[in-house]
Write an enzyme that holds these catalytic residues in place. Structure first.
Site, PDB file in Angstrom:
ATOM      1  N   HIS A 270      41.303   2.203  70.240  1.00  0.00           N
ATOM      2  CA  HIS A 270      40.623   3.217  71.059  1.00  0.00           C
ATOM      3  C   HIS A 270      39.175   3.413  70.613  1.00  0.00           C
ATOM      4  O   HIS A 270      38.602   4.472  70.789  1.00  0.00           O
ATOM      5  CB  HIS A 270      41.351   4.566  71.016  1.00  0.00           C
ATOM      6  CG  HIS A 270      42.827   4.448  71.215  1.00  0.00           C
ATOM      7  ND1 HIS A 270      43.421   4.492  72.452  1.00  0.00           N
ATOM      8  CD2 HIS A 270      43.831   4.223  70.328  1.00  0.00           C
ATOM      9  CE1 HIS A 270      44.731   4.337  72.322  1.00  0.00           C
ATOM     10  NE2 HIS A 270      45.012   4.154  71.042  1.00  0.00           N
TER      11      HIS A 270
ATOM     12  N   SER B 223      10.885  -6.265  72.131  1.00  0.00           N
ATOM     13  CA  SER B 223      10.575  -5.493  73.332  1.00  0.00           C
ATOM     14  C   SER B 223       9.083  -5.590  73.585  1.00  0.00           C
ATOM     15  O   SER B 223       8.288  -5.638  72.648  1.00  0.00           O
ATOM     16  CB  SER B 223      10.982  -4.037  73.112  1.00  0.00           C
ATOM     17  OG  SER B 223      10.239  -3.190  73.966  1.00  0.00           O
TER      18      SER B 223
ATOM     19  N   LYS C  45      11.808  -3.049  68.106  1.00  0.00           N
ATOM     20  CA  LYS C  45      13.088  -3.473  68.663  1.00  0.00           C
ATOM     21  C   LYS C  45      13.502  -4.884  68.266  1.00  0.00           C
ATOM     22  O   LYS C  45      12.696  -5.783  68.141  1.00  0.00           O
ATOM     23  CB  LYS C  45      13.038  -3.399  70.199  1.00  0.00           C
ATOM     24  CG  LYS C  45      12.996  -1.993  70.751  1.00  0.00           C
ATOM     25  CD  LYS C  45      14.281  -1.209  70.532  1.00  0.00           C
ATOM     26  CE  LYS C  45      15.397  -1.654  71.442  1.00  0.00           C
ATOM     27  NZ  LYS C  45      15.178  -1.265  72.841  1.00  0.00           N
TER      28      LYS C  45
ATOM     29  N   GLU D   7      24.068  -9.891  75.265  1.00  0.00           N
ATOM     30  CA  GLU D   7      24.143  -9.127  76.520  1.00  0.00           C
ATOM     31  C   GLU D   7      24.240 -10.062  77.714  1.00  0.00           C
ATOM     32  O   GLU D   7      24.981  -9.808  78.667  1.00  0.00           O
ATOM     33  CB  GLU D   7      22.896  -8.251  76.674  1.00  0.00           C
ATOM     34  CG  GLU D   7      22.750  -7.190  75.603  1.00  0.00           C
ATOM     35  CD  GLU D   7      21.345  -6.612  75.609  1.00  0.00           C
ATOM     36  OE1 GLU D   7      21.075  -5.743  76.463  1.00  0.00           O
ATOM     37  OE2 GLU D   7      20.505  -7.047  74.804  1.00  0.00           O
TER      38      GLU D   7
END
Ligand code: ARG
Length: 461
Positions: free
Chosen positions: A159, A280, A286, A293
């Site tokens: 979970h 970024s 970043k 992704e």
């Protein structure tokens, strides 16, 4: 000169509407089948000659022409023409330019319907092997990380809540297992699709005395397909590939999702190498896990490929329908996407570094040895597990109030919940003790994990 198609325009007076030149051609994508198409044609014409259906001289002229075309295609000089619709007619037309009339005999006892099914099966056979190679490489990358992290403790989650301590090795090996089933699915698909449709002709077979065993054998197929209608209309082999690819992508997607999570500073479990990280354009600090992704994102596309082809085939009357021309782009897209995703994942995994302290901190944070406490109460005090669960839960509440880990709750506090608890309990409350106690087969104890590693080292030889 007639404006009708020179390959099939005999019964036509006029040429096609211009929109037909946009909707009909498949050459833009089925040129990828060129190698398989040449291979199929070679096997076919050799068989035709062996059966006395074409002369040996014509066979040799055709084989010579096909070789020349193969060289043109490899060298990039072959001109693919949309007016010639597809790879089959492009090659046959070029053959006629190169060798003249004999070219017209190649298509004896054959249709583009059995031809394309043959080409596509050959292509998919190769694709299954490529996927297998890529899956193998990713398994090796995961195994490498597993070997380095047999003792690296991380929280195991259910979970998405810290559940019990596990090792990073154990986690990596879970994916090795999934990927091995993916390989099994591609192997199955390959085995089932490896039958020859060639000789089914348009749909009903042919009146020529062909030898389907011979062409099947020459092309490395296990046998000719039994039913000519099935041979030209079946696309379940492509669906099976897409199904295997879809399932494999869901595995990659889960792993990719975990990488995205683990690289986020809130977790900080792993660091991807610079080679697999992007910056970024606005935020200089970043380090984005873009490739992970994208793998996760591309999963939707491969599942879409499966659905798209399933819908094409669903409700399609036997035998061939041009609808089936829609099969190739879906399969090529899925194969390319999976191959790319596997390569990216293998690179990311092989290159990543683990932050063992961050993993350990997270493992300590969630009272992950509460089950060990309950198990101790069952084992030593002979409590029923349900009661033990309740007692352990109360002690977790004490730990929470005190702001300490389970192994730091004073014995007297524990005894206020259950007076029979003794000092011995502390031996099971550390992460290491918990880990080492999970000795059941397939469990996370380092000894068990080393067995898994040995198995995979051997298997991936
Ligand atoms: N380009 C077609 C395909 O991709 C080849 C088969 C065409 N057959 C036909 N009868 N039009 O499926």
């Amino acid at each position: 000169m007639s404006t009708t198609n020179k390959m099939w325009g005999g019964r036509f007076e006029k040429g096609p509407a211009s929109v037909m030149e946009d909707i009909t051609p498949s050459i833009d994508f089925d040129k990828r089948l060129a190698g398989e198409d040449l291979e199929g044609s070679r096997a076919h014409v050799r068989m035709l000659a062996a059966q006395g259906i074409v002369s040996e001289a014509d066979r040799d002229a055709i084989l010579g022409g096909l070789d020349a075309i193969g060289k043109e295609i490899d060298g990039g000089s072959f001109v693919f023409k949309r007016a010639l619709e597809d790879i089959h007619l492009n090659i046959e037309s070029r053959l006629a330019e190169l060798i003249g009339d004999a070219a017209g005999r190649l298509h004896t006892a054959r249709s583009r319907n059995d031809q394309v099914a043959t080409d596509f099966r050959l292509w998919l056979r190769g694709a299954c092997s490529r996927m297998d190679d890529r899956l193998d490489a990713l398994q090796r990358a995961l195994l490498g990380q597993a070997e380095a992290h047999v003792e690296t403790i991380m929280p195991g989650f259910t979970h998405m809540q810290p559940a019990q301590p596990i090792t990073f090795a154990h986690h990596c090996l879970a994916y090795v297992e999934m990927l091995s089933r993916d390989r099994g699915r591609f192997a199955d698909a390959r085995m089932r699709l490896n039958e020859s449709p060639l000789g089914a002709a348009a749909l009903a077979g042919t009146s020529f005395p062909i030898d389907r065993e011979a062409t099947a054998k020459a092309l490395g197929f296990a046998r000719p397909m039994r039913n000519s209608l099935d041979a030209v209309s079946a696309r379940d082999f492509a669906l099976e590939f897409l199904g295997a690819a879809s399932i494999s992508m869901t595995h990659l997607s889960r792993l990719a999702g975990e990488l995205v999570q683990w690289t986020s500073p809130g977790f900080g479990f792993v660091r991807l190498s610079d080679a697999f990280t992007t910056g970024s354009s606005i935020m200089p600090q970043k380090r984005n896990p873009d490739a992970a992704e994208l793998v996760r994102g591309k999963t939707g596309r491969v599942l879409g490929d499966f659905v798209a082809l399933a819908v094409v085939v669903k409700g399609l009357a036997l035998a061939y329908g041009s609808d089936l021309q829609e099969d190739k782009e879906r399969v090529f897209d899925a194969a390319d996407t999976l191959e790319l995703s596997l390569a990216a994942m293998a690179g990311m995994i092989a290159d990543l570094t683990v932050n063992a302290e961050a993993m350990r901190r997270a493992a300590e944070a969630g009272y992950p040895t509460a089950t060990d406490l309950a198990d101790w109460l069952v084992r030593v005090l002979k409590m029923p597990f349900r009661d033990a669960h309740h007692v352990a839960g109360s002690i977790v509440r004490q730990a929470e109030t005190l702001g300490v880990g389970l192994d730091k709750v004073p014995l007297s506090d524990m005894q206020s919940v259950e007076p029979r608890i003794t000092n011995d309990v502390f031996a099971v409350l550390t992460l290491e003790a918990s880990l080492n106690s999970r000795q059941s087969p397939g469990g996370t104890a380092p000894a068990r994990v080393r067995e898994q590693i040995a198995f995979w080292r051997e298997t991936l030889q």
